[in-house]
Design a protein around this motif. Structure first.
Motif, PDB file in Angstrom:
ATOM      1  N   ARG A 101       0.825  -1.210   0.000  1.00 42.84           N
ATOM      2  CA  ARG A 101       0.000   0.000   0.000  1.00 42.84           C
ATOM      3  C   ARG A 101       0.861   1.262   0.000  1.00 42.84           C
ATOM      4  O   ARG A 101       0.579   2.211  -0.718  1.00 42.84           O
ATOM      5  N   ASN A 102       1.927   1.242   0.802  1.00 45.92           N
ATOM      6  CA  ASN A 102       2.801   2.419   0.830  1.00 45.92           C
ATOM      7  C   ASN A 102       3.530   2.592  -0.497  1.00 45.92           C
ATOM      8  O   ASN A 102       3.700   3.709  -1.001  1.00 45.92           O
ATOM      9  N   LEU A 103       3.982   1.450  -1.034  1.00 46.75           N
ATOM     10  CA  LEU A 103       4.667   1.516  -2.329  1.00 46.75           C
ATOM     11  C   LEU A 103       3.735   2.045  -3.407  1.00 46.75           C
ATOM     12  O   LEU A 103       4.099   2.893  -4.225  1.00 46.75           O
ATOM     13  N   LEU A 104       2.517   1.510  -3.392  1.00 51.31           N
ATOM     14  CA  LEU A 104       1.532   1.936  -4.389  1.00 51.31           C
ATOM     15  C   LEU A 104       1.212   3.419  -4.237  1.00 51.31           C
ATOM     16  O   LEU A 104       1.113   4.157  -5.233  1.00 51.31           O
ATOM     17  N   ASP A 105       1.090   3.861  -3.006  1.00 50.46           N
ATOM     18  CA  ASP A 105       0.813   5.283  -2.740  1.00 50.46           C
ATOM     19  C   ASP A 105       1.896   6.169  -3.371  1.00 50.46           C
ATOM     20  O   ASP A 105       1.602   7.192  -4.002  1.00 50.46           O
ATOM     21  N   GLY A 106       3.151   5.732  -3.195  1.00 54.06           N
ATOM     22  CA  GLY A 106       4.262   6.486  -3.775  1.00 54.06           C
ATOM     23  C   GLY A 106       4.246   6.465  -5.279  1.00 54.06           C
ATOM     24  O   GLY A 106       4.497   7.485  -5.938  1.00 54.06           O
ATOM     25  N   GLU A 107       3.937   5.302  -5.848  1.00 52.16           N
ATOM     26  CA  GLU A 107       3.931   5.180  -7.314  1.00 52.16           C
ATOM     27  C   GLU A 107       2.785   5.958  -7.938  1.00 52.16           C
ATOM     28  O   GLU A 107       2.921   6.498  -9.043  1.00 52.16           O
ATOM     29  N   ILE A 108       1.658   6.024  -7.248  1.00 52.65           N
ATOM     30  CA  ILE A 108       0.521   6.790  -7.782  1.00 52.65           C
ATOM     31  C   ILE A 108       0.913   8.252  -7.927  1.00 52.65           C
ATOM     32  O   ILE A 108       0.573   8.907  -8.913  1.00 52.65           O
ATOM     33  N   LYS A 109       1.651   8.762  -6.956  1.00 49.44           N
ATOM     34  CA  LYS A 109       2.051  10.175  -7.020  1.00 49.44           C
ATOM     35  C   LYS A 109       2.978  10.453  -8.196  1.00 49.44           C
ATOM     36  O   LYS A 109       3.072  11.585  -8.668  1.00 49.44           O
ATOM     37  N   ARG A 110       3.661   9.409  -8.653  1.00 51.00           N
ATOM     38  CA  ARG A 110       4.586   9.596  -9.778  1.00 51.00           C
ATOM     39  C   ARG A 110       3.899   9.496 -11.138  1.00 51.00           C
ATOM     40  O   ARG A 110       4.526   9.775 -12.161  1.00 51.00           O
TER      41      ARG A 110
ATOM     42  N   LEU B  53      -5.687   2.004   0.434  1.00 44.71           N
ATOM     43  CA  LEU B  53      -4.581   2.970   0.574  1.00 44.71           C
ATOM     44  C   LEU B  53      -4.698   3.734   1.894  1.00 44.71           C
ATOM     45  O   LEU B  53      -5.810   3.957   2.384  1.00 44.71           O
ATOM     46  N   PRO B  54      -3.559   4.109   2.457  1.00 39.60           N
ATOM     47  CA  PRO B  54      -3.635   4.874   3.710  1.00 39.60           C
ATOM     48  C   PRO B  54      -4.388   6.182   3.514  1.00 39.60           C
ATOM     49  O   PRO B  54      -4.141   6.900   2.550  1.00 39.60           O
ATOM     50  N   GLN B  55      -5.324   6.431   4.394  1.00 42.36           N
ATOM     51  CA  GLN B  55      -6.154   7.629   4.294  1.00 42.36           C
ATOM     52  C   GLN B  55      -5.652   8.693   5.268  1.00 42.36           C
ATOM     53  O   GLN B  55      -5.420   8.398   6.432  1.00 42.36           O
ATOM     54  N   THR B  56      -5.518   9.867   4.740  1.00 45.09           N
ATOM     55  CA  THR B  56      -5.116  10.981   5.611  1.00 45.09           C
ATOM     56  C   THR B  56      -6.376  11.595   6.219  1.00 45.09           C
ATOM     57  O   THR B  56      -7.357  11.823   5.514  1.00 45.09           O
ATOM     58  N   LYS B  57      -6.326  11.804   7.493  1.00 48.80           N
ATOM     59  CA  LYS B  57      -7.499  12.344   8.183  1.00 48.80           C
ATOM     60  C   LYS B  57      -7.481  13.867   8.145  1.00 48.80           C
ATOM     61  O   LYS B  57      -6.437  14.493   8.286  1.00 48.80           O
TER      62      LYS B  57
END
Lengths: 179, 235
Positions: A101-110, B53-57
């Motif tokens: 999830r963290n990796l995906l979060d970073g890749e989405i931003k790119r 995905l982690p959600q920001t509050k």
């Protein structure tokens, strides 16, 4: 006002996370979210009831976000620490470890903006293709193509990280990401 | 189904929008192809991860700040509270009055310009004529017409303008205005009397404007050579 408060509570978190991922800045996402709800309030009489409210509010929020991104292109903000310490570019400073999830979060931003928007609306916020087409004012086929392209880019980028998971998954029917 | 096609179907397949027969084809292919099976797995993993995905509050006071801002926008002083601007010239009564007066003045001036000389008749009683001395014929000026004589009038000695006529004395190319050409004769008689000259024994009639219009080019040339005035013999 009470019903408006209900609307705000229903959409604020979803919109905030989409804006945050598009702009990569919590403060700006916060400001734009406030601006979005303010505009909804100011132009409530111009809302067309033939269309879903979610489509309308997403359109407003994404237009604001795109304007902000366009403004950023005109005015380049440079981080002085990048010069001082000669750190690698922000995009290269993604977490090399961590869960998917963290990796995906970073890749989405790119991702490029148009693919990122389509992917976020479809796979993160669960909007239908038709709704996305309305929000982005593009044909349905274009939306499908952008989502497909975004998924393909993410798949290729995350492939090396997911190889282990794939091996691990051979013994289970559940997605590895929720294990 | 080949791998390339299977890969292109993966996205639609994961959305559940693929037709049933194609789904079966794809699943059969994935079962036999390790590479495509891995791609399908990666695709599903990404989609599952995207949902979680982690959600920001948001800050707790977001609603409070939002409604405060909405309240502030609603009660922001509008333009009517701001100091009044100087109204445009066209919104002031004095502006309109000035314009009306200016237009009226222009209209009056135009009427004056158009009308002057339009109806004035020749004041015969005024002794404005000038006789030449000695042997010359009776050359005179009578109340010059305000407009200069045209070349055509100078040559032909007469021209028409609406209901009146102009007669020209050739000697100094001044124009006098008469109501009809019969008046010219009486004018000459009067002029001669006042100047103590012998009365004219005869006149050559002016060609009237109507006549000139009916003349052809050759006749006009003849008229142009015609003596306008024959004064008393011996002058």
């Amino acid at each position: 006002m009470v019903s408006y408060n209900t609307l705000v509570n229903r959409y604020k978190d979803r919109l905030f996370n989409v804006l945050n991922r598009m702009l990569s800045s919590e403060d700006e996402a916060h400001d734009l979210l406030q601006e979005t709800f303010l505009r909804v309030w100011q132009h409530k009489m111009s809302y067309d009831f033939r269309f879903a409210f979610s489509t309308w509010i997403y359109t407003i929020a994404l237009n604001l976000a795109r304007n902000e991104l366009r403004r950023r292109k005109k005015i380049k903000f440079l981080d002085i620490f990048d010069f001082a310490e000669k750190l690698p570019a922000k995009d290269e400073r993604l977490p090399q470890t961590g869960n998917l999830r963290n990796l995906l979060d970073g890749e989405i931003k790119r991702l490029p903006e148009k693919y990122k928007t389509a992917f976020l609306l479809r796979d993160v916020d669960n909007l239908s293709y038709e709704e996305i087409a309305q929000v982005l004012s593009v044909p349905l086929g274009t939306v499908k193509s952008r989502v497909n392209r975004a998924r393909a880019i993410l798949r290729n980028r995350l492939k090396p990280r997911l190889e282990e998971s794939y091996e691990l998954s051979k013994g289970t029917v559940l997605p590895v990401s929720i294990l | 189904m080949n791998c390339r096609k299977a890969l292109s179907y993966l996205s639609v397949y994961s959305d559940g929008l693929l037709p049933n027969d194609t789904v079966k084809e794809l699943e059969d292919h994935v079962r036999d192809c390790k590479w495509c099976a891995r791609e399908k797995f990666l695709s599903q993993e990404i989609q599952v991860a995207a949902k979680a995905l982690p959600q920001t509050k948001l800050p707790e006071d977001f609603n409070l700040k939002l409604f405060s801002r909405i309240y502030a926008e609603q009660h922001r002083p509008t333009e009517s509270y701001l100091p009044l601007r100087e109204p445009s010239v066209w919104r002031r009564p004095i502006g309109w009055a000035t314009s009306v007066v200016a237009v009226a003045a222009c209209a009056l001036f135009a009427v004056f310009l158009l009308g002057r000389g339009g109806h004035d008749t020749l004041p015969i009683s005024e002794p404005v004529m000038h006789a030449s001395s000695g042997q010359s014929t009776s050359l005179f000026t009578v109340r010059p017409y305000r407009e200069p004589a045209t070349a055509y009038e100078n040559v032909l000695g007469v021209s028409g303008e609406r209901s009146s006529y102009r007669a020209t004395s050739f000697a100094n190319a001044r124009t006098l205005r008469v109501v009809d050409d019969s008046f010219v004769e009486s004018l000459y008689v009067e002029l001669s009397r006042r100047m103590g000259l012998p009365q004219p024994s005869g006149f050559t009639r002016y060609a009237s404007h109507r006549d000139l219009q009916s003349f052809g080019p050759r006749q006009q040339r003849v008229v142009s050579r015609m003596p306008v005035l024959q004064t008393a013999s011996g002058q």
